[in-house]
Write a protein that holds these residues in place. Structure first.
Motif, PDB file in Angstrom:
ATOM      1  N   ARG A 275      90.821  71.167  93.961  1.00  0.00           N
ATOM      2  CA  ARG A 275      91.505  70.284  94.908  1.00  0.00           C
ATOM      3  C   ARG A 275      90.811  68.921  94.949  1.00  0.00           C
ATOM      4  O   ARG A 275      89.595  68.821  94.702  1.00  0.00           O
ATOM      5  N   PRO A 276      91.562  67.864  95.274  1.00  0.00           N
ATOM      6  CA  PRO A 276      90.988  66.505  95.281  1.00  0.00           C
ATOM      7  C   PRO A 276      89.751  66.351  96.161  1.00  0.00           C
ATOM      8  O   PRO A 276      88.846  65.587  95.819  1.00  0.00           O
ATOM      9  N   GLU A 277      89.690  67.083  97.284  1.00  0.00           N
ATOM     10  CA  GLU A 277      88.543  66.955  98.181  1.00  0.00           C
ATOM     11  C   GLU A 277      87.302  67.665  97.669  1.00  0.00           C
ATOM     12  O   GLU A 277      86.222  67.538  98.269  1.00  0.00           O
ATOM     13  N   THR A 295      93.870  53.193  93.358  1.00  0.00           N
ATOM     14  CA  THR A 295      93.406  53.822  94.593  1.00  0.00           C
ATOM     15  C   THR A 295      94.473  53.687  95.666  1.00  0.00           C
ATOM     16  O   THR A 295      95.316  52.779  95.615  1.00  0.00           O
ATOM     17  N   LEU A 298      93.800  55.083 102.855  1.00  0.00           N
ATOM     18  CA  LEU A 298      94.414  55.858 103.934  1.00  0.00           C
ATOM     19  C   LEU A 298      93.695  55.657 105.260  1.00  0.00           C
ATOM     20  O   LEU A 298      93.880  56.426 106.192  1.00  0.00           O
ATOM     21  N   GLU A 301      89.928  57.514 104.777  1.00  0.00           N
ATOM     22  CA  GLU A 301      89.605  58.023 103.456  1.00  0.00           C
ATOM     23  C   GLU A 301      90.457  57.303 102.427  1.00  0.00           C
ATOM     24  O   GLU A 301      91.341  56.506 102.771  1.00  0.00           O
ATOM     25  N   GLN A 302      90.188  57.581 101.164  1.00  0.00           N
ATOM     26  CA  GLN A 302      91.005  57.007 100.097  1.00  0.00           C
ATOM     27  C   GLN A 302      91.208  58.035  98.996  1.00  0.00           C
ATOM     28  O   GLN A 302      90.416  58.969  98.834  1.00  0.00           O
ATOM     29  N   LEU A 303      92.305  57.863  98.269  1.00  0.00           N
ATOM     30  CA  LEU A 303      92.589  58.679  97.103  1.00  0.00           C
ATOM     31  C   LEU A 303      92.307  57.825  95.868  1.00  0.00           C
ATOM     32  O   LEU A 303      92.816  56.709  95.751  1.00  0.00           O
ATOM     33  N   TYR A 305      92.703  57.765  91.891  1.00  0.00           N
ATOM     34  CA  TYR A 305      93.343  58.385  90.734  1.00  0.00           C
ATOM     35  C   TYR A 305      92.607  57.900  89.488  1.00  0.00           C
ATOM     36  O   TYR A 305      92.403  56.696  89.292  1.00  0.00           O
ATOM     37  N   CYS A 314      93.221  63.460  90.685  1.00  0.00           N
ATOM     38  CA  CYS A 314      93.087  62.769  91.966  1.00  0.00           C
ATOM     39  C   CYS A 314      91.810  63.219  92.669  1.00  0.00           C
ATOM     40  O   CYS A 314      91.478  64.409  92.654  1.00  0.00           O
ATOM     41  N   ARG A 316      89.855  62.901  96.481  1.00  0.00           N
ATOM     42  CA  ARG A 316      89.894  62.483  97.883  1.00  0.00           C
ATOM     43  C   ARG A 316      88.457  62.199  98.323  1.00  0.00           C
ATOM     44  O   ARG A 316      87.590  63.071  98.239  1.00  0.00           O
ATOM     45  N   THR A 317      88.208  60.991  98.779  1.00  0.00           N
ATOM     46  CA  THR A 317      86.848  60.607  99.137  1.00  0.00           C
ATOM     47  C   THR A 317      86.840  59.698 100.356  1.00  0.00           C
ATOM     48  O   THR A 317      87.870  59.099 100.702  1.00  0.00           O
TER      49      THR A 317
END
Length: 348
Positions: A275-277, A295, A298, A301-303, A305, A314, A316-317
């Motif tokens: 998963r991205p996280e 990117t 959000l 946080e940001q995604l 790619y 992807c 998630r950070t």
């Protein structure tokens, strides 16, 4: 409160055309069971079989161990809420709420008492003299909920009731439905194609695809240990990243990177999921390097790619720095969060 058991339920509209095939699931008393899956997966058909609106081709339906296959819909004491509110436009909110009780010929005093009680519970006390066209979408949905509640049903059935609402109102109504479910002390079955609704509302989730049950369990069981590739990809936003490759000498190997993976599996064809996280950007100790494609900010946080070779994925950070297009980043996969699937797509 009732327990609901579906045992090998099948719905066949014509030979070799099965909308639902051998589904076995249950809802304990007080459960909020969510049926989730893409359009055409059979979830609404299952709901209608529970309600008695569709005949069951084979299998058995039980309420508290009583077989219900041949019990008329009107004798099942079920409250249903649909995607369209199905309100009577010429009647006031009061009369819409009172309608199910009037049909059952309850006494006028009892009707008045029950309608006002439900209006208070659903926040409609100030709108009883209005007609549906004078209400917002959320208020109309509350009337539909109240009309189901007023009968004191043993079971609530919800068929995508929030699909017509905007994003903000959907979140509000999710909370209100769960709150009402608790206050009403009933068992509920809720149909949705929205995996966020499924994860946030359900005490148990049945994931369906093409009429077949893919996995049944609690939200955390399904999210943390998806049974197959379909479930892994369907639940989670953004969805799980997948990489095709093989396991050889405790390493996952594909065309673009190699990952040490201490697992006693030897296979020439597997799919690795993460998963991205569960992917970290780490300059000190990392598995491989990748290039930033874009990117998405959000707020908290940001995604990110990124691509490695021909594969994109992807991450998630947290929003602790900006990442630029074409920037090289160093990637680490959290080993205890990896998922492995065999060549049939089943969890290893």
């Amino acid at each position: 409160m009732l327990k609901i058991d579906l045992k090998n339920i099948t719905k066949e509209y014509q030979k070799d055309l099965r909308a639902v095939e051998s589904v076995t699931i249950s809802a304990e008393p007080g459960d909020f069971l969510v049926l989730v899956g893409p359009s055409g997966c059979g979830k609404s058909t299952i709901l209608r079989m529970i309600a008695g609106l569709e005949d069951i081709t084979s299998g058995d339906l039980y309420f508290n161990d009583k077989r219900m296959n041949d019990i008329n819909p009107g004798d099942r004491n079920i409250g249903m809420v649909f995607q369209n509110y199905a309100l009577y436009p010429h009647l006031t909110v009061y009369d819409n709420l009172a309608f199910p009780l009037k049909i059952k010929k309850h006494h006028k005093t009892e009707i008045d008492s029950r309608v006002k009680e439900i209006a208070g519970l659903t926040g409609l006390s100030d709108y009883l003299t209005r007609k549906p066209k004078q209400l917002s979408g959320g208020q109309r949905q509350r009337v539909a909920l109240g009309r189901a509640l007023v009968r004191k049903p043993d079971i609530f059935l919800f068929d995508e009731p929030l699909s017509n609402l905007d994003a903000k109102l959907r979140v509000q109504m999710r909370n209100e439905i769960i709150s009402l479910h608790g206050k009403a002390e009933t068992t509920s079955v809720y149909v949705t194609h929205d995996q966020v609704e499924a994860m946030t509302m359900g005490t148990r989730i049945a994931v369906l695809d093409e009429g077949k049950l893919q996995q049944f369990g609690t939200p955390d069981e399904i999210y943390l240990k998806p049974a197959n590739l379909f479930v892994a990809g369907f639940l989670g936003s953004p969805q799980m990243n997948f990489f095709n490759g093989k396991i050889d000498s405790k390493n996952f190997i594909n065309d673009n990177f190699k990952l040490n993976y201490d697992i006693e599996v030897h296979s020439s064809k597997v799919t690795l999921g993460i998963r991205p996280e569960h992917i970290e950007i780490n300059n000190d100790s990392y598995d491989f390097s990748a290039k930033v494609l874009r990117t998405e900010f959000l707020g908290h946080e940001q995604l990110v790619y990124a691509e490695v070779g021909s594969e994109t994925f992807c991450i998630r950070t947290g929003f602790n720095r900006n990442y630029s297009k074409d920037e090289t980043i160093h990637i680490s996969f959290l080993r205890d969060k990896l998922h492995l699937f065999d060549n049939l797509g089943l969890r290893i």
